[in-house]
Design an enzyme around this catalytic site. Structure first.
Site, PDB file in Angstrom:
ATOM      1  N   SER A 131       0.836  -1.212   0.000  1.00 47.17           N
ATOM      2  CA  SER A 131       0.000   0.000   0.000  1.00 47.17           C
ATOM      3  C   SER A 131       0.866   1.255   0.000  1.00 47.17           C
ATOM      4  CB  SER A 131      -0.955  -0.002   1.191  1.00 47.17           C
ATOM      5  OG  SER A 131      -0.231   0.053   2.401  1.00 47.17           O
ATOM      6  N   ASP A 182       7.428   1.823   6.130  1.00 51.95           N
ATOM      7  CA  ASP A 182       7.105   1.378   4.768  1.00 51.95           C
ATOM      8  C   ASP A 182       7.314   2.511   3.759  1.00 51.95           C
ATOM      9  OD1 ASP A 182       6.419  -0.994   5.933  1.00 51.95           O
ATOM     10  OD2 ASP A 182       4.435  -1.129   5.023  1.00 51.95           O
TER      11      ASP A 182
HETATM   12  O1  PMV Z   1       5.193  -7.458   7.696  1.00 50.23           O
HETATM   13  P1  PMV Z   1       5.056  -5.980   7.773  1.00 50.23           P
HETATM   14  O2  PMV Z   1       5.629  -5.253   6.623  1.00 50.23           O
HETATM   15  O3  PMV Z   1       3.662  -5.565   8.106  1.00 50.23           O
HETATM   16  O4  PMV Z   1       6.043  -5.525   8.966  1.00 50.23           O
HETATM   17  C1  PMV Z   1       5.629  -5.435  10.263  1.00 50.23           C
HETATM   18  C2  PMV Z   1       6.794  -4.970  11.084  1.00 50.23           C
HETATM   19  C3  PMV Z   1       6.476  -4.977  12.584  1.00 50.23           C
HETATM   20  O5  PMV Z   1       7.663  -4.547  13.233  1.00 50.23           O
HETATM   21  C4  PMV Z   1       6.141  -6.370  13.050  1.00 50.23           C
HETATM   22  C5  PMV Z   1       5.313  -4.053  12.948  1.00 50.23           C
HETATM   23  C6  PMV Z   1       5.600  -2.565  12.772  1.00 50.23           C
HETATM   24  O6  PMV Z   1       4.627  -1.798  12.824  1.00 50.23           O
HETATM   25  O7  PMV Z   1       6.758  -2.136  12.652  1.00 50.23           O
END
Ligand code: PMV
Length: 325
Positions: A104, A147
């Site tokens: 996203s 992200d």
């Molecule tokens: O798998 P993803 O891209 O949703 O990564 C989550 C990363 C976590 O550290 C588990 C959660 C976060 O908000 O950083």
């Protein structure tokens, strides 16, 4: 305004620091150049339409998982006082959804870049991340920002929640990263809640694991900068052990890490939330990466990607929100 405009971004992979990043420890993430999103905007005679893998129709009818993107588009049009502009947006994405690759955020970044290109306006990195956040807030509620920061970067990202993210160069000229999809959907909110629950129920076991993961990430940054692939591999194995002890790995991911190691990987771990999604393995060379990827696919990985570290360099100059090489 242009007749045709373009925007691009990449998938993201967390190298170190998933889960511990939620508790203010650092994380390191990289863009995956071979897995990209491309957006094209063409001037139209009338209307505002969008075409992507989930939807083909008027922007005003975008709903559900596209509601955030719709909000982003309208906010940008308002910013330029171009609410009645007519155009067609086409999104072509190579990112699998719900695999922890930042699908996203990558779409939000590429659409923002294309809109600024269309209206021929310079876009700096801060504005790009601010606008992408409009979409991420709707889609993810309380996004950490890792992200968007990564999918819009040309280099590695050093990320601490609530602080400015820092771009840094990775120096691993001969190594390659293998990324393999377990075929199981990642479960971010479930995995994050599981760790939170473990922290409450078993603090004496869980707190040291989080601290350890933070220390591993700090050591990894140094190792990535001075080119120490063997040490990075070791740190990946340690991180996988700690993540597994936190409860966020599963049998499939553990097995995939073991297969990668048997086939020559210097280290292997899950990436992202765990409980599914993808794993990563560090290979000493491109040939070794091919061997690991083939072994993983033979044993059930639904897809693999190989990324060299050669191009993880950037300069701080900016244009259209990009760091220019
Ligand atoms: O798998 P993803 O891209 O949703 O990564 C989550 C990363 C976590 O550290 C588990 C959660 C976060 O908000 O950083």
């Amino acid at each position: 305004m242009k007749k045709q405009a373009f925007g691009k971004s990449y998938a993201k992979i967390i190298l170190f620091g998933e889960h511990s990043v939620v508790y203010n420890q650092p994380a390191i993430a990289i863009p995956l150049y071979s897995v990209d999103v491309n957006v094209e905007i063409n001037k139209a005679v009338s209307g505002q339409t969008i075409n992507c893998r989930y939807f083909d129709g008027p922007v005003e009818d975008m709903q559900d998982n596209l509601a955030g993107l719709k909000k982003l588009i309208y906010a940008t049009l308002k910013k330029f006082s171009k609410q009645s502009e007519s155009f067609e947006i086409k999104i072509s994405s190579k990112l699998p959804a719900e695999r922890g690759m930042g699908s996203s955020a990558a779409t939000a970044v590429a659409v923002t870049r294309a809109l600024f290109d269309y209206f021929d306006v310079h876009l700096n990195r801060d504005s790009l991340l601010e606008i992408a956040d409009i979409e991420e807030k709707v889609t993810h509620g309380n996004p950490s920002g890792i992200d968007s920061a990564t999918v819009s970067s040309d280099g590695g990202i050093w990320f601490i929640k609530g602080h400015e993210n820092e771009q840094f160069n990775l120096n691993l000229p001969t190594s390659s990263l293998v990324i393999a999809d377990s075929g199981i959907k990642g479960k971010t909110s479930e995995a994050v809640s599981l760790v939170a629950r473990n922290l409450l129920d078993e603090p004496e076991k869980t707190k040291p694991l989080i601290k350890n993961l933070g220390e591993i990430t700090n050591t990894a940054k140094e190792a990535l900068t001075v080119s120490e692939p063997m040490l990075i591999g070791k740190l990946m194995d340690q991180a996988q052990k700690d993540l597994s002890a936190l409860g966020v790995s599963n049998k499939t991911l553990d097995k995939m890490c073991a297969i990668a190691k048997t086939n020559g990987a210097l280290g292997a771990k899950l990436t992202g939330s765990g409980l599914g999604g993808c794993m990563i393995a560090l290979a000493p060379s491109q040939e070794s990466a091919q061997k690991i990827a083939t072994a993983l696919r033979t044993k059930g990985a639904t897809k693999t990607w190989i990324q060299t570290f050669k191009n993880y360099e950037f300069s701080m100059e900016e244009s259209n929100g990009d760091a220019v090489k």
